[in-house]
Scaffold this motif. Structure first.
Motif, PDB file in Angstrom:
ATOM      1  N   ALA A 166       0.841  -1.202   0.000  1.00 35.69           N
ATOM      2  CA  ALA A 166       0.000   0.000   0.000  1.00 35.69           C
ATOM      3  C   ALA A 166       0.874   1.249   0.000  1.00 35.69           C
ATOM      4  N   PRO A 167       0.443   2.308  -0.708  1.00 39.41           N
ATOM      5  CA  PRO A 167       1.237   3.543  -0.745  1.00 39.41           C
ATOM      6  C   PRO A 167       1.201   4.266   0.593  1.00 39.41           C
ATOM      7  N   GLY A 168       2.232   5.072   0.840  1.00 42.37           N
ATOM      8  CA  GLY A 168       2.249   5.925   2.022  1.00 42.37           C
ATOM      9  C   GLY A 168       2.722   5.264   3.293  1.00 42.37           C
ATOM     10  N   THR A 169       3.130   3.981   3.224  1.00 42.49           N
ATOM     11  CA  THR A 169       3.531   3.302   4.450  1.00 42.49           C
ATOM     12  C   THR A 169       4.825   3.850   5.034  1.00 42.49           C
ATOM     13  N   SER A 170       5.625   4.550   4.231  1.00 41.02           N
ATOM     14  CA  SER A 170       6.874   5.118   4.747  1.00 41.02           C
ATOM     15  C   SER A 170       6.615   6.226   5.759  1.00 41.02           C
ATOM     16  N   ARG A 171       5.402   6.791   5.752  1.00 38.94           N
ATOM     17  CA  ARG A 171       5.062   7.857   6.691  1.00 38.94           C
ATOM     18  C   ARG A 171       4.299   7.338   7.908  1.00 38.94           C
ATOM     19  N   ILE A 172       4.299   6.025   8.079  1.00 37.12           N
ATOM     20  CA  ILE A 172       3.559   5.390   9.163  1.00 37.12           C
ATOM     21  C   ILE A 172       4.546   4.759  10.145  1.00 37.12           C
ATOM     22  N   ARG A 173       4.322   4.981  11.424  1.00 37.33           N
ATOM     23  CA  ARG A 173       5.135   4.329  12.453  1.00 37.33           C
ATOM     24  C   ARG A 173       4.415   3.083  12.940  1.00 37.33           C
ATOM     25  N   GLU A 174       5.127   1.974  13.046  1.00 43.65           N
ATOM     26  CA  GLU A 174       4.558   0.705  13.490  1.00 43.65           C
ATOM     27  C   GLU A 174       4.991   0.404  14.919  1.00 43.65           C
ATOM     28  N   ILE A 175       4.056  -0.128  15.722  1.00 39.15           N
ATOM     29  CA  ILE A 175       4.351  -0.562  17.093  1.00 39.15           C
ATOM     30  C   ILE A 175       3.894  -2.015  17.210  1.00 39.15           C
ATOM     31  N   PRO A 176       4.791  -2.998  17.062  1.00 41.63           N
ATOM     32  CA  PRO A 176       4.386  -4.405  17.167  1.00 41.63           C
ATOM     33  C   PRO A 176       3.849  -4.718  18.564  1.00 41.63           C
ATOM     34  N   LEU A 177       2.818  -5.554  18.614  1.00 39.70           N
ATOM     35  CA  LEU A 177       2.236  -5.979  19.885  1.00 39.70           C
ATOM     36  C   LEU A 177       2.491  -7.456  20.163  1.00 39.70           C
ATOM     37  N   PHE A 178       2.207  -8.317  19.168  1.00 35.47           N
ATOM     38  CA  PHE A 178       2.353  -9.756  19.408  1.00 35.47           C
ATOM     39  C   PHE A 178       2.459 -10.506  18.087  1.00 35.47           C
ATOM     40  N   GLU A 179       2.853 -11.771  18.207  1.00 38.50           N
ATOM     41  CA  GLU A 179       2.825 -12.721  17.104  1.00 38.50           C
ATOM     42  C   GLU A 179       1.904 -13.875  17.489  1.00 38.50           C
ATOM     43  N   GLU A 180       1.223 -14.436  16.506  1.00 43.65           N
ATOM     44  CA  GLU A 180       0.356 -15.588  16.761  1.00 43.65           C
ATOM     45  C   GLU A 180       0.472 -16.577  15.609  1.00 43.65           C
ATOM     46  N   ASP A 181       0.354 -17.856  15.936  1.00 46.11           N
ATOM     47  CA  ASP A 181       0.460 -18.909  14.936  1.00 46.11           C
ATOM     48  C   ASP A 181      -0.833 -19.029  14.144  1.00 46.11           C
ATOM     49  N   PHE A 182      -0.706 -19.496  12.920  1.00 45.02           N
ATOM     50  CA  PHE A 182      -1.855 -19.954  12.148  1.00 45.02           C
ATOM     51  C   PHE A 182      -2.071 -21.443  12.426  1.00 45.02           C
ATOM     52  N   VAL A 183      -3.335 -21.853  12.425  1.00 44.90           N
ATOM     53  CA  VAL A 183      -3.681 -23.263  12.557  1.00 44.90           C
ATOM     54  C   VAL A 183      -4.507 -23.665  11.343  1.00 44.90           C
ATOM     55  N   LEU A 184      -4.650 -24.957  11.148  1.00 42.62           N
ATOM     56  CA  LEU A 184      -5.412 -25.480  10.019  1.00 42.62           C
ATOM     57  C   LEU A 184      -6.763 -25.977  10.521  1.00 42.62           C
ATOM     58  N   VAL A 185      -7.843 -25.406  10.025  1.00 47.80           N
ATOM     59  CA  VAL A 185      -9.192 -25.824  10.403  1.00 47.80           C
ATOM     60  C   VAL A 185      -9.738 -26.734   9.307  1.00 47.80           C
ATOM     61  N   THR A 186     -10.192 -27.908   9.712  1.00 52.71           N
ATOM     62  CA  THR A 186     -10.612 -28.943   8.760  1.00 52.71           C
ATOM     63  C   THR A 186     -11.965 -29.529   9.172  1.00 52.71           C
ATOM     64  N   PRO A 187     -12.629 -30.229   8.254  1.00 49.33           N
ATOM     65  CA  PRO A 187     -13.785 -31.042   8.678  1.00 49.33           C
ATOM     66  C   PRO A 187     -13.336 -32.102   9.677  1.00 49.33           C
ATOM     67  N   HIS A 188     -14.260 -32.591  10.479  1.00 46.80           N
ATOM     68  CA  HIS A 188     -13.874 -33.492  11.576  1.00 46.80           C
ATOM     69  C   HIS A 188     -13.285 -34.812  11.086  1.00 46.80           C
ATOM     70  N   ASP A 189     -13.605 -35.222   9.839  1.00 52.55           N
ATOM     71  CA  ASP A 189     -13.108 -36.507   9.332  1.00 52.55           C
ATOM     72  C   ASP A 189     -11.952 -36.347   8.341  1.00 52.55           C
ATOM     73  N   HIS A 190     -11.342 -35.176   8.304  1.00 50.36           N
ATOM     74  CA  HIS A 190     -10.237 -34.933   7.373  1.00 50.36           C
ATOM     75  C   HIS A 190      -8.970 -35.618   7.886  1.00 50.36           C
TER      76      HIS A 190
END
Length: 326
Positions: A169-193
């Motif tokens: 996205a344009p304009g991100t160089s004028r934005i200050r970022e403050i990281p808060l946390f990291e979180e994992d992705f999980v895989l959601v499947t049907p119950h019989d997968h």
């Protein structure tokens, strides 16, 4: 016939903020009634303010017809200037407000849809308990719209996925970022997968699965595609079904249409009580996303927002995330 002479600017007069605000509203809406409603001014008063501005500047800003309002060439240029002036005045008022009393007044918080339902209860609880004089206003939008909003001064603070440079996205160089946390992705499947409930999933399983993703425009769609590319999924292995929100994605999975990736903070809300679904976990290092705050660099309330980020990290300790300390 001789060409009409340009109006001469009124001697010794300067535009008022009310005139600039009226003109900026007309320039945005190109309709006097809509512009008047947007800024809470009567239509005759708005029309008079724009006419007075034209007289003060000695420039025709609008071309009025019986059906519509158009900006003149000079009006196009002046509209951009007017918005700049109004934005600067807004920052001046913010600076004064922040100096008088931090954590008071209005805080316009923008949040992406894949974060809002899962973190807002924590954010709202924090504001209610620690900052009762803060008027929090929440706006849920996609990343590109949020970045435009904070750049233009429509929003004060954003809660979204980082880093923003990865969004393109344009304009991100004028934005200050403050990281808060990291979180994992999980895989959601049907119950019989075959992957259902496993806690030892390699990323390579993503190469051939029928993966369901969010619609284009959501940053989490791009994150998921990046994870799949890193796992070796072929570019030609297309995603044929997508959805506007995570709730819909999960319902599609429950109906047996495929599998999807969810951030850990969304699992309990979206899949925790659905017996048709199971959750699979990746081996370390699991695919992840980083979430944090973003604000205009040099914003008047930058110090205040930094303190807010510290308080928010403390409030997030009960969630399945890994805090990123400053």
């Amino acid at each position: 016939m001789p060409a009409p002479r340009a109006a001469q600017p009124a001697r010794g007069k300067q535009p008022s903020l009310s005139q600039l605000r009226a003109f900026a509203a007309v320039a945005e809406h190109l309709h006097f009634r809509d512009a008047a409603g947007a800024i809470g001014m009567s239509q005759p008063a708005l029309s008079g303010a724009v006419a007075a501005l034209e007289e003060t500047l000695g420039v025709q800003l609008l071309e009025r017809t019986t059906r519509k309002v158009l900006l003149s060439p000079a009006g196009e240029r002046m509209a951009a200037r007017a918005r700049t002036v109004l934005h600067a005045v807004g920052e001046l008022l913010e600076e004064a407000e922040a100096a008088r009393a931090p954590f008071t007044g209005v805080l316009r918080l923008g949040v992406i849809p894949t974060v809002a339902p899962y973190l807002l209860p924590t954010v709202l609880g924090l504001v209610h308990e620690r900052y009762p004089d803060l008027d929090l206003q929440v706006h849920e939008e996609q990343t590109a719209s949020l970045l435009d909003g904070v750049s233009q001064g429509r929003l004060d603070l954003l809660l979204l996925a980082l880093p923003l440079g990865a969004t393109g996205a344009p304009g991100t160089s004028r934005i200050r970022e403050i990281p808060l946390f990291e979180e994992d992705f999980v895989l959601v499947t049907p119950h019989d997968h075959p992957c259902a409930g496993r806690r030892d999933l390699p990323r390579s399983v993503l190469r051939k699965l029928d993966l369901l993703l969010l619609d284009e425009g959501h940053c989490m769609r791009d994150q998921a595609l990046d994870i799949c590319r890193e796992a070796g999924r072929a570019e030609g292995h297309t995603v044929t079904t997508s959805a506007a929100g995570l709730s819909t994605l999960v319902q599609l999975v429950a109906g047996g249409m495929g599998v999807t990736l969810l951030p850990r903070t969304a699992v309990q809300v979206e899949a925790g009580r659905n017996e048709a679904l199971r959750t699979g976990y990746f081996t370390d290092p699991a695919p992840l996303r980083r979430v944090g705050l973003a604000l205009r660099a040099g914003a008047a309330r930058e110090e205040e927002f930094g303190a807010f980020a510290d308080a928010l990290r403390g409030a997030l300790r009960g969630l399945p995330v890994r805090l990123v300390l400053p």
